[in-house]
Design a protein around this motif. Structure first.
Motif: not given
Length: 72
Positions: A2, A5, A43
């Motif tokens: 995460t 991202v 995500q």
């Protein structure tokens, strides 16, 4: 994952955003921002164990696939 991202979304948003603001391309900027927000939502929902669109599609199409492939 995460974190990667989030960092990449911030970099993409910054690099694309600066150029789009200078050119006053507001519609394109809003598209970039919306797509990045959607990617972040997908995500985070994946990491939290929530249902993703792929899970929903699998649940909808699984019975149809079983019926179709059992007849073959």
């Amino acid at each position: 994952m995460t974190a990667i991202v989030i960092i990449s979304s911030l970099l993409i948003g910054t690099l694309e955003g600066i150029a789009l603001v200078k050119k006053k391309m507001w519609k394109e900027l809003s598209c970039v921002v919306i797509l990045l927000i959607i990617a972040l939502c997908f995500q985070t929902s994946k990491n939290l164990g929530m249902a993703t669109p792929i899970d929903l599609i699998e649940k909808l199409l699984e019975p149809i696939g079983k019926i179709f492939f059992n007849k073959l």
